[in-house]
Design a protein around this motif. Structure first.
Motif, PDB file in Angstrom:
ATOM      1  N   LEU A 167       0.803  -1.400   0.045  1.00 55.56           N
ATOM      2  CA  LEU A 167       0.193  -0.110  -0.044  1.00 55.56           C
ATOM      3  C   LEU A 167       0.908   1.358   0.025  1.00 55.56           C
ATOM      4  O   LEU A 167       0.549   2.441  -0.669  1.00 55.56           O
ATOM      5  CB  LEU A 167      -0.796  -0.122   1.336  1.00 55.56           C
ATOM      6  N   LEU A 188      -7.594   0.900  -6.862  1.00 56.14           N
ATOM      7  CA  LEU A 188      -7.131  -0.208  -6.055  1.00 56.14           C
ATOM      8  C   LEU A 188      -8.615  -0.927  -5.416  1.00 56.14           C
ATOM      9  O   LEU A 188      -9.403  -0.099  -4.724  1.00 56.14           O
ATOM     10  CB  LEU A 188      -6.339   0.443  -4.747  1.00 56.14           C
ATOM     11  N   LYS A 189      -9.091  -1.977  -5.443  1.00 56.11           N
ATOM     12  CA  LYS A 189     -10.013  -2.886  -4.884  1.00 56.11           C
ATOM     13  C   LYS A 189      -9.476  -3.395  -3.547  1.00 56.11           C
ATOM     14  O   LYS A 189      -8.612  -4.452  -3.584  1.00 56.11           O
ATOM     15  CB  LYS A 189     -10.513  -3.739  -5.874  1.00 56.11           C
ATOM     16  N   VAL A 190      -9.975  -2.925  -2.482  1.00 49.17           N
ATOM     17  CA  VAL A 190      -9.552  -3.247  -1.266  1.00 49.17           C
ATOM     18  C   VAL A 190     -10.485  -4.278  -0.402  1.00 49.17           C
ATOM     19  O   VAL A 190     -11.612  -3.973  -0.369  1.00 49.17           O
ATOM     20  CB  VAL A 190      -9.248  -2.135  -0.203  1.00 49.17           C
ATOM     21  N   TRP A 196      -1.612  -7.665  -7.537  1.00 51.40           N
ATOM     22  CA  TRP A 196      -2.486  -7.955  -6.583  1.00 51.40           C
ATOM     23  C   TRP A 196      -1.323  -8.044  -5.429  1.00 51.40           C
ATOM     24  O   TRP A 196      -0.299  -8.532  -5.536  1.00 51.40           O
ATOM     25  CB  TRP A 196      -3.521  -8.900  -6.525  1.00 51.40           C
ATOM     26  N   HIS A 225      -1.148  -8.654  -0.645  1.00 50.82           N
ATOM     27  CA  HIS A 225      -1.987  -8.514   0.710  1.00 50.82           C
ATOM     28  C   HIS A 225      -1.087  -8.281   1.694  1.00 50.82           C
ATOM     29  O   HIS A 225       0.197  -8.386   1.852  1.00 50.82           O
ATOM     30  CB  HIS A 225      -2.632 -10.005   0.734  1.00 50.82           C
ATOM     31  N   ARG A 276      -5.723  -6.962   4.745  1.00 54.85           N
ATOM     32  CA  ARG A 276      -6.472  -7.133   3.286  1.00 54.85           C
ATOM     33  C   ARG A 276      -5.798  -7.401   2.335  1.00 54.85           C
ATOM     34  O   ARG A 276      -4.547  -7.728   2.420  1.00 54.85           O
ATOM     35  CB  ARG A 276      -6.957  -5.396   3.243  1.00 54.85           C
ATOM     36  N   VAL A 309      -5.384  -6.695  -1.684  1.00 57.65           N
ATOM     37  CA  VAL A 309      -5.625  -5.428  -2.679  1.00 57.65           C
ATOM     38  C   VAL A 309      -5.516  -5.836  -4.189  1.00 57.65           C
ATOM     39  O   VAL A 309      -4.427  -6.344  -4.343  1.00 57.65           O
ATOM     40  CB  VAL A 309      -4.494  -4.336  -2.273  1.00 57.65           C
TER      41      VAL A 309
END
Ligand code: ADP
Ligand code: MG
Ligand code: MG
Length: 213
Positions: free
Chosen positions: A4, A35-37, A73, A75, A79, A81
């Protein structure tokens, strides 16, 4: 390996069942992405791991101008991501609702884009299974992008052969495979109607009535 901290997080752009989606900029390149969290707690609660794994595996393998790209992607403790191509003009759904219905020319353009993307997916043995206006996004130029592969499946015959399980597949599974691609094509028909008319053909107040229709 991404994290992140590689991104400047911008505005909130969408909410799904398992994910919140944010606009973001990769710090090094300045490249804008979505960003799909997804929170791991939520995944656990709904036992959704395998779906997410499939979503990632499948979308990573697709490269088509009308399919939303999944670039990467990663993680952390809390989470998962997904680093996605940003679709600046958002959901086709919102555009359709705001203007009511599309002209024949516009409807034809979207239908052709969707048909092309589906043909590409199907050629790769991928069935999306959740084609609907909320999962069709528009990029900055208004090009249609299929998004949200959370319900997609890849019926790769080779993989079954490798596992040696093909003989044990339940009849309904075999049947689903044989008829699988048709479910996406059916939605293409429904959408053509909705593009031109403004609402889907079997809409009703009660779900059961829709099923009956
Ligand atoms: P879910 O699987 O939870 O339904 P989606 O992937 O469909 O999540 O994302 C939820 C919503 O977020 C979408 O309907 C859309 O409005 C928005 N969204 C998702 N990805 C993007 C993207 N790459 N660019 C712009 N908006 C997006
Ligand atoms: Mg969705
Ligand atoms: Mg989903």
């Amino acid at each position: 390996q991404w994290s992140l901290s590689d991104f400047e997080i911008g505005k909130f752009i969408g909410e799904g069942k398992f994910g919140k989606v944010y606009l973001a900029r990769e710090k090094q390149s300045g490249y804008v992405v979505a960003l799909k969290v997804i929170f791991k707690k939520k995944l656990e609660k709904y036992r959704f791991h395998s779906h997410l794994r499939r979503e990632i595996e499948i979308q990573r393998g697709l490269d088509h101008p009308n399919v939303l790209r999944l670039f990467a992607w990663f993680h952390d403790a809390d989470r998962v991501v997904l680093v996605l191509e940003y679709a600046a003009r958002g959901e086709l759904y919102k555009l359709l609702r705001s203007i009511g219905r599309f002209s024949e020319r516009t409807a034809a353009t979207y239908a052709a884009s969707l048909a092309g993307a589906l043909a590409y997916c199907h050629k790769k043995q991928v069935i999306h299974r959740d084609i609907k206006p909320e999962n069709l996004l528009l990029d900055i130029e208004g090009r249609l992008k299929i998004a949200d592969f959370g319900w997609a499946v890849q019926s790769n015959a080779k993989r079954h052969t490798l596992c040696g399980t093909i003989d044990y597949l339940a009849p309904e599974m075999v049947e689903k495979k044989a008829h699988g691609y048709a479910v996406d094509n059916w939605t293409l028909g429904i959408l053509c109607y909705e593009f031109l008319y403004g609402s889907p053909p079997f809409e009703a107040a009660e779900q059961n009535d829709t099923l009956m229709r």
